[in-house]
Scaffold this motif. Structure first.
Motif, mmCIF file in Angstrom:
data_model
loop_
_atom_site.group_PDB
_atom_site.id
_atom_site.type_symbol
_atom_site.label_atom_id
_atom_site.label_comp_id
_atom_site.label_asym_id
_atom_site.label_seq_id
_atom_site.Cartn_x
_atom_site.Cartn_y
_atom_site.Cartn_z
ATOM 1 N N ILE A 127 21.723 -6.567 -0.034
ATOM 2 C CA ILE A 127 20.871 -7.563 -0.702
ATOM 3 C C ILE A 127 20.368 -8.571 0.330
ATOM 4 O O ILE A 127 19.169 -8.828 0.427
ATOM 5 N N GLY A 128 21.309 -9.144 1.093
ATOM 6 C CA GLY A 128 20.989 -9.989 2.243
ATOM 7 C C GLY A 128 19.782 -10.884 2.073
ATOM 8 O O GLY A 128 19.614 -11.572 1.063
ATOM 9 N N ASP A 129 18.919 -10.869 3.074
ATOM 10 C CA ASP A 129 17.721 -11.700 3.067
ATOM 11 C C ASP A 129 16.567 -11.066 2.321
ATOM 12 O O ASP A 129 15.533 -11.706 2.115
ATOM 13 N N THR A 130 16.725 -9.802 1.895
ATOM 14 C CA THR A 130 15.620 -9.094 1.246
ATOM 15 C C THR A 130 15.309 -9.656 -0.137
ATOM 16 O O THR A 130 14.210 -9.459 -0.650
ATOM 17 N N LEU A 131 16.246 -10.349 -0.742
ATOM 18 C CA LEU A 131 16.072 -10.855 -2.104
ATOM 19 C C LEU A 131 14.854 -11.754 -2.220
ATOM 20 O O LEU A 131 14.153 -11.737 -3.234
ATOM 21 N N PRO A 143 8.436 -14.882 -3.615
ATOM 22 C CA PRO A 143 8.104 -14.586 -5.014
ATOM 23 C C PRO A 143 9.288 -14.635 -5.967
ATOM 24 O O PRO A 143 9.138 -15.059 -7.114
ATOM 25 N N SER A 144 10.465 -14.221 -5.506
ATOM 26 C CA SER A 144 11.617 -14.261 -6.400
ATOM 27 C C SER A 144 12.032 -15.703 -6.699
ATOM 28 O O SER A 144 12.558 -15.996 -7.779
ATOM 29 N N TYR A 145 11.791 -16.617 -5.774
ATOM 30 C CA TYR A 145 12.058 -18.031 -6.021
ATOM 31 C C TYR A 145 11.046 -18.578 -7.028
ATOM 32 O O TYR A 145 11.399 -19.353 -7.924
ATOM 33 N N ALA A 146 9.797 -18.152 -6.886
ATOM 34 C CA ALA A 146 8.780 -18.530 -7.873
ATOM 35 C C ALA A 146 9.112 -17.937 -9.239
ATOM 36 O O ALA A 146 8.855 -18.557 -10.275
ATOM 37 N N LEU A 147 9.694 -16.753 -9.247
ATOM 38 C CA LEU A 147 10.124 -16.124 -10.494
ATOM 39 C C LEU A 147 11.178 -16.978 -11.185
ATOM 40 O O LEU A 147 11.122 -17.196 -12.404
ATOM 41 N N ILE A 159 15.841 -24.089 -12.912
ATOM 42 C CA ILE A 159 17.182 -23.734 -12.431
ATOM 43 C C ILE A 159 17.077 -22.689 -11.313
ATOM 44 O O ILE A 159 17.913 -21.805 -11.187
ATOM 45 N N GLU A 160 16.028 -22.823 -10.508
ATOM 46 C CA GLU A 160 15.841 -21.883 -9.405
ATOM 47 C C GLU A 160 16.943 -21.977 -8.359
ATOM 48 O O GLU A 160 17.063 -21.114 -7.494
ATOM 49 N N ALA A 161 17.757 -23.030 -8.461
ATOM 50 C CA ALA A 161 18.899 -23.145 -7.546
ATOM 51 C C ALA A 161 19.853 -21.970 -7.718
ATOM 52 O O ALA A 161 20.611 -21.641 -6.793
ATOM 53 N N ILE A 162 19.821 -21.328 -8.896
ATOM 54 C CA ILE A 162 20.653 -20.136 -9.119
ATOM 55 C C ILE A 162 20.311 -19.071 -8.089
ATOM 56 O O ILE A 162 21.196 -18.487 -7.455
ATOM 57 N N LEU A 163 19.008 -18.814 -7.923
ATOM 58 C CA LEU A 163 18.590 -17.810 -6.947
ATOM 59 C C LEU A 163 18.950 -18.264 -5.537
ATOM 60 O O LEU A 163 19.377 -17.448 -4.708
ATOM 61 N N ALA A 164 18.808 -19.552 -5.272
ATOM 62 C CA ALA A 164 19.136 -20.069 -3.946
ATOM 63 C C ALA A 164 20.606 -19.838 -3.620
ATOM 64 O O ALA A 164 20.949 -19.429 -2.510
ATOM 65 N N PHE A 165 21.495 -20.063 -4.575
ATOM 66 C CA PHE A 165 22.917 -19.839 -4.357
ATOM 67 C C PHE A 165 23.203 -18.374 -4.075
ATOM 68 O O PHE A 165 23.987 -18.028 -3.187
ATOM 69 N N ILE A 166 22.580 -17.482 -4.860
ATOM 70 C CA ILE A 166 22.763 -16.043 -4.627
ATOM 71 C C ILE A 166 22.347 -15.701 -3.203
ATOM 72 O O ILE A 166 23.054 -14.989 -2.476
ATOM 73 N N TRP A 167 21.208 -16.211 -2.792
ATOM 74 C CA TRP A 167 20.663 -15.880 -1.474
ATOM 75 C C TRP A 167 21.529 -16.447 -0.357
ATOM 76 O O TRP A 167 21.747 -15.795 0.659
ATOM 77 N N PHE A 168 22.041 -17.656 -0.529
ATOM 78 C CA PHE A 168 22.913 -18.242 0.494
ATOM 79 C C PHE A 168 24.136 -17.361 0.732
ATOM 80 O O PHE A 168 24.536 -17.108 1.874
ATOM 81 N N PHE A 169 24.734 -16.897 -0.355
ATOM 82 C CA PHE A 169 25.928 -16.060 -0.241
ATOM 83 C C PHE A 169 25.615 -14.758 0.487
ATOM 84 O O PHE A 169 26.319 -14.353 1.414
ATOM 85 N N THR A 170 24.561 -14.070 0.045
ATOM 86 C CA THR A 170 24.252 -12.756 0.618
ATOM 87 C C THR A 170 23.796 -12.868 2.069
ATOM 88 O O THR A 170 24.187 -12.054 2.907
ATOM 89 N N VAL A 171 23.000 -13.885 2.371
ATOM 90 C CA VAL A 171 22.536 -14.069 3.748
ATOM 91 C C VAL A 171 23.708 -14.390 4.667
ATOM 92 O O VAL A 171 23.779 -13.894 5.800
ATOM 93 N N TYR A 172 24.633 -15.208 4.187
ATOM 94 C CA TYR A 172 25.777 -15.566 5.024
ATOM 95 C C TYR A 172 26.558 -14.337 5.458
ATOM 96 O O TYR A 172 26.881 -14.174 6.640
ATOM 97 N N PHE A 173 26.864 -13.455 4.515
ATOM 98 C CA PHE A 173 27.654 -12.279 4.858
ATOM 99 C C PHE A 173 26.861 -11.320 5.746
ATOM 100 O O PHE A 173 27.425 -10.692 6.648
#
Length: 361
Positions: free
Chosen positions: A21-25, A250-254, A267-281
């Motif tokens: 998933i990483g940064d591709t999200l 676009p997914s952030y705009a979604l 509540i786009e912070a939800i997507l931001a949290f998902i992305w932070f986790f996946t990018v970190y790993f």
């Protein structure tokens, strides 16, 4: 370089999912739909099939050379010196991947979340956390992935369910309007990201059940690619192909489209949290591949002594190689998949073919 710590196949599967998933999200929906338009979801399906083939190949290689990473395998199969040359190129690939992904996070943070914060500060903070993750070891990293993974899935489901009422099926019509060719071309940027999964071969010596490694790879790829497929499909269904292809994230705009009863919204912070986790790993695994691979090539007993110097190089490269968001997007769209192709497909095929010819299995 490999200590006595071990991770189980469930933990490795979580690492694979988060890495895929990483940064591709955030980036991929725009890249795919800019080529395939409303058929971008078909490109995602095609890329997923290729991704499953790739990880099956990696699992096959890992089972034939248990307790060995890809640098070890290269030196054993291709002779010591030629194997070291391949190892140096592989480390360079991991270094570039780390730099680009770190920059992506910094650019997103300074563009959408903290626009008044210098990108330098974001990069330094994020690299510090990555160094800490490698310092505590792969076993601790894998256990953390196992703990965080359910929360990532929960947040992802909340995002999907919240935005589903805004789906417009007309946005994916007509199907295959321009034929199959755009679908094939649209899958290439996503496949380019899947090629990066070859870096997970650096973690294989830690897995304690090598015989089940292919299963873990395949489950991880299916789960990760399914999440990306859903995001691409939802982006097209809700935003439309035109808006998706012209949005940087676009997914952030979604996620910003979520509005339940004019009460639950923004509540786009939800997507931001998902992305932070996946990018970190993902970045941590890429950076581990860089430090461990370089230490192995030059016979350095402890790869951790290289963490800070290499982190400084990653910091510098992140600022040098990415002059602007437009430049990086164009690079990822047209060039990145050809670069990762050499490491993600040709290198494993070369190792398997030469090993068979030399009866190294």
């Amino acid at each position: 370089m490999i200590d006595n710590n071990k991770i189980n196949t469930r933990q490795f599967t979580c690492l694979v999912i988060l890495f895929v998933i990483g940064d591709t999200l955030l980036f991929v929906p725009s890249d795919v739909t800019s080529i395939a338009k409303q058929d971008g979801w078909l490109s995602a399906l095609l890329a997923a099939v290729m991704g499953i083939f790739l990880v099956t190949l990696y699992g096959f290689l890992g089972k034939r050379f248990p307790s060995m990473n890809i640098v070890d395998i290269s030196e054993k199969v291709l002779s010591l010196w030629f194997g070291k040359i391949i190892g140096v190129l592989f480390v360079f690939f991991a270094l570039i991947d780390s730099s680009i992904t770190v920059w992506e996070l910094g650019d997103f943070m300074t563009t959408k979340i903290m626009p008044d914060t210098p990108i330098n500060a974001i990069l330094i903070l994020f690299l510090s956390i990555i160094i800490f993750g490698i310092h505590v070891g792969v076993e601790s990293l894998a256990r953390t992935a196992e703990i965080i993974f359910p929360w990532v899935i929960l947040l992802f489901l909340i995002l999907v369910l919240s935005v589903s009422p805004k789906i417009n099926l007309e946005n994916i019509q007509p199907v295959l309007e321009d034929g199959v060719k755009p679908v094939l071309r649209g899958s290439l940027p996503l496949i380019g990201f899947y090629f990066e999964s070859v870096l997970l071969l650096m973690v294989l010596p830690y897995v304690n059940q090598t015989k089940r490694i292919t299963k873990s790879f395949v489950i991880g790829m299916i789960t990760g690619s399914s999440a990306l497929f859903i995001i691409i499909l939802l982006s097209i269904l809700v935003l439309g192909s035109h808006l998706t292809s012209n949005s940087i994230y676009p997914s952030y705009a979604l996620a910003r489209k979520i509005n339940i009863g004019n009460f639950v919204q923004r509540i786009e912070a939800i997507l931001a949290f998902i992305w932070f986790f996946t990018v970190y790993f993902k970045v941590t695994i890429c950076f581990y591949a860089t430090t461990a691979g370089l230490a192995q090539i030059f016979k350095i007993k402890d790869h951790k002594v290289l963490m800070v110097p290499l982190a400084l190089i990653v910091y510098a490269l992140a600022l040098i190689t990415a002059p602007s968001t437009t430049y990086v997007n164009q690079f990822l769209l047209s060039i990145w998949w050809t670069f990762t192709l050499s490491y993600g497909l040709f290198l494993p095929l070369l190792l398997i073919t030469v090993a068979k010819l030399r009866n190294k299995y």
